[in-house]
Design a protein around this motif. Structure first.
Motif, short mmCIF file in Angstrom:
data_model
loop_
_atom_site.label_atom_id
_atom_site.label_comp_id
_atom_site.label_asym_id
_atom_site.label_seq_id
_atom_site.Cartn_x
_atom_site.Cartn_y
_atom_site.Cartn_z
N LYS A 1 0.83 -1.20 0.00
CA LYS A 1 0.00 0.00 0.00
C LYS A 1 0.87 1.25 0.00
O LYS A 1 1.81 1.37 0.78
CB LYS A 1 -0.91 0.00 1.24
N GLY A 2 0.52 2.20 -0.88
CA GLY A 2 1.25 3.46 -0.94
C GLY A 2 2.58 3.41 -1.66
O GLY A 2 3.36 4.36 -1.59
N VAL A 3 2.85 2.30 -2.35
CA VAL A 3 4.12 2.12 -3.04
C VAL A 3 3.89 2.00 -4.54
O VAL A 3 2.95 1.33 -4.98
CB VAL A 3 4.88 0.87 -2.53
N ALA A 4 4.73 2.66 -5.33
CA ALA A 4 4.65 2.60 -6.79
C ALA A 4 6.05 2.43 -7.36
O ALA A 4 7.06 2.71 -6.68
CB ALA A 4 4.01 3.87 -7.35
N TYR A 5 6.13 1.96 -8.60
CA TYR A 5 7.39 1.82 -9.31
C TYR A 5 7.34 2.67 -10.57
O TYR A 5 6.37 2.63 -11.32
CB TYR A 5 7.66 0.36 -9.69
N ILE A 6 8.39 3.45 -10.78
CA ILE A 6 8.49 4.30 -11.97
C ILE A 6 9.69 3.85 -12.78
O ILE A 6 10.81 3.81 -12.26
CB ILE A 6 8.66 5.78 -11.59
N THR A 7 9.48 3.52 -14.05
CA THR A 7 10.57 3.14 -14.94
C THR A 7 10.75 4.24 -15.98
O THR A 7 9.78 4.60 -16.68
CB THR A 7 10.29 1.80 -15.63
N PHE A 8 11.97 4.77 -16.07
CA PHE A 8 12.27 5.83 -17.02
C PHE A 8 12.86 5.25 -18.29
O PHE A 8 13.39 4.13 -18.31
CB PHE A 8 13.25 6.83 -16.41
N GLU A 9 12.78 6.02 -19.36
CA GLU A 9 13.39 5.58 -20.62
C GLU A 9 14.90 5.71 -20.58
O GLU A 9 15.60 4.98 -21.28
CB GLU A 9 12.82 6.42 -21.78
N ASP A 10 15.42 6.62 -19.76
CA ASP A 10 16.86 6.86 -19.67
C ASP A 10 17.32 6.65 -18.24
O ASP A 10 16.74 7.19 -17.30
CB ASP A 10 17.16 8.29 -20.12
N GLN A 11 18.38 5.89 -18.08
CA GLN A 11 18.91 5.61 -16.74
C GLN A 11 19.42 6.88 -16.06
O GLN A 11 19.36 7.00 -14.82
CB GLN A 11 20.05 4.59 -16.83
N GLU A 12 19.88 7.85 -16.83
CA GLU A 12 20.40 9.08 -16.23
C GLU A 12 19.32 9.85 -15.47
O GLU A 12 19.62 10.58 -14.53
CB GLU A 12 21.01 9.97 -17.32
N VAL A 13 18.07 9.68 -15.87
CA VAL A 13 16.98 10.37 -15.18
C VAL A 13 16.86 9.85 -13.75
O VAL A 13 16.54 10.60 -12.83
CB VAL A 13 15.65 10.20 -15.93
N VAL A 14 17.13 8.56 -13.55
CA VAL A 14 17.08 7.99 -12.20
C VAL A 14 18.05 8.73 -11.29
O VAL A 14 17.71 9.12 -10.17
CB VAL A 14 17.42 6.48 -12.24
N GLU A 15 19.27 8.92 -11.77
CA GLU A 15 20.27 9.62 -10.95
C GLU A 15 19.83 11.05 -10.66
O GLU A 15 20.02 11.56 -9.56
CB GLU A 15 21.62 9.62 -11.68
#
Length: 328
Positions: A56-70
């Motif tokens: 509950k209250g947890v989500a996962y976000i996947t970006f197209e570019d790994q640099e966005v994660v940083e």
């Protein structure tokens, strides 16, 4: 396939603190997408949003570019804001890791809660929720001691992680860090005729309501900007004649009053999440009656809860007399 999943995990972040149950799941996923695509949040193109999840209250976000994660992880605080939400919600953003399961996270949190209870026996701890949140009630001084303990704990864990070569999210700035930064700004900007200090928001609102003269001084203008549980107070000269001495004096008065209030104030929270719309409205009407009956209490109604701030005697008196023992 394993290599593909590993590559995908490097482009994925974990979001905790998503306000569950307020909106439809697809609407909340859309709000999360917008938040993490915005440049002001250091975001970028989102490939996929996984919400809801089994936690509950947890989500996962996947970006197209790994640099966005940083880039996203470098932002010290993420506040989820949207006109469809009743208020702003702070999010906890961490790097996705396949080797750590949600169950192991829960065991670690349980150990931390037990440590917190031993550290702060005067506080009342609610049950640990599936999303990692826990309600804590007690006096401001006791809560301040707990906050200091958690800050030291977070710092030690962060330093340990760095030694092991792991990457961790920067902890959110707390009151003491804000104060330190404010003091630095004061020393650097004296020529700009400005003083800055940071207060607990509940104490700031209590002072504004019952001690408004603390924010009034000759030849100075005092204003506050609230961001969650922290309010930044700015003290500026109203004219060229007002010098640093008057600004410093105003700052000293507010700080001294804040310290004294921290010793005597207590906050009681009445949660409305499980109430119907009609019941919520009745509680808000009750707030108006409480304000008249208990003029020494600060009543703060929100969409999901009501906060009652005052001395311990006043808070317990209204709770007993209005049969609110079952509410937290």
């Amino acid at each position: 396939m394993a290599m593909g999943q590993a590559a995908r995990s490097t482009r994925t972040i974990v979001i905790a603190g998503v306000p569950a149950g307020l909106l439809q799941d697809d609407v909340m996923a859309d709000i999360l997408t917008i938040h993490f695509q915005m440049s002001r949040n250091n975001g970028g193109d989102v490939e996929e949003v996984t919400y809801p999840t089994r936690n509950k209250g947890v989500a996962y976000i996947t970006f197209e570019d790994q640099e966005v994660v940083e880039s996203v992880l470098k932002k010290e605080q993420h506040l989820l804001q949207d006109k469809r939400l009743p208020r702003s919600y702070p999010l906890t953003v961490t790097r996705y890791c396949d080797s750590v399961s949600p169950d192991s996270h829960h065991f670690v949190l349980e150990d931390l809660v037990e440590e917190m209870k031993k550290q702060s026996p005067d506080l009342n701890f609610g049950p640990l929720q599936p999303d990692g949140q826990i309600a804590v009630r007690g006096s401001f001084p006791a809560l301040r001691v707990l906050r200091e303990f958690l800050l030291l704990k977070a710092k030690s864990l962060s330093e340990e992680g760095k030694r092991e070569g792991k990457s961790h999210q920067k902890p959110r700035k707390k009151l003491q860090e804000y104060r330190s930064a404010a003091e630095t700004r004061n020393s650097r900007s004296e020529h700009r005729e400005k003083q800055v200090l940071v207060l607990d928001t509940d104490i700031y609102l209590y002072m504004k309501c019952f001690l408004p003269k603390k924010f009034q001084a000759n030849d100075v203008v005092i204003s506050g900007v609230t961001d969650g549980d922290i309010t930044t107070v700015c003290i500026e000269s109203a004219g060229r004649e007002a010098g640093a001495a008057r600004r410093s004096r105003a700052k000293e008065i507010i700080e001294r009053c804040s310290v004294e209030l921290q010793k005597i104030l207590r906050k009681e929270r009445i949660c409305l999440k499980e109430q119907s719309r009609g019941q919520k409205q009745r509680y808000k009407q009750l707030c108006e009656r409480l304000k008249a009956r208990y003029p020494g209490l600060l009543i703060l109604p929100y969409d999901t809860h009501i906060d009652v701030v005052g001395t311990s005697a006043d808070v317990f008196a209204q709770k007993k007399n209005n049969n609110l023992k079952g509410q937290k």
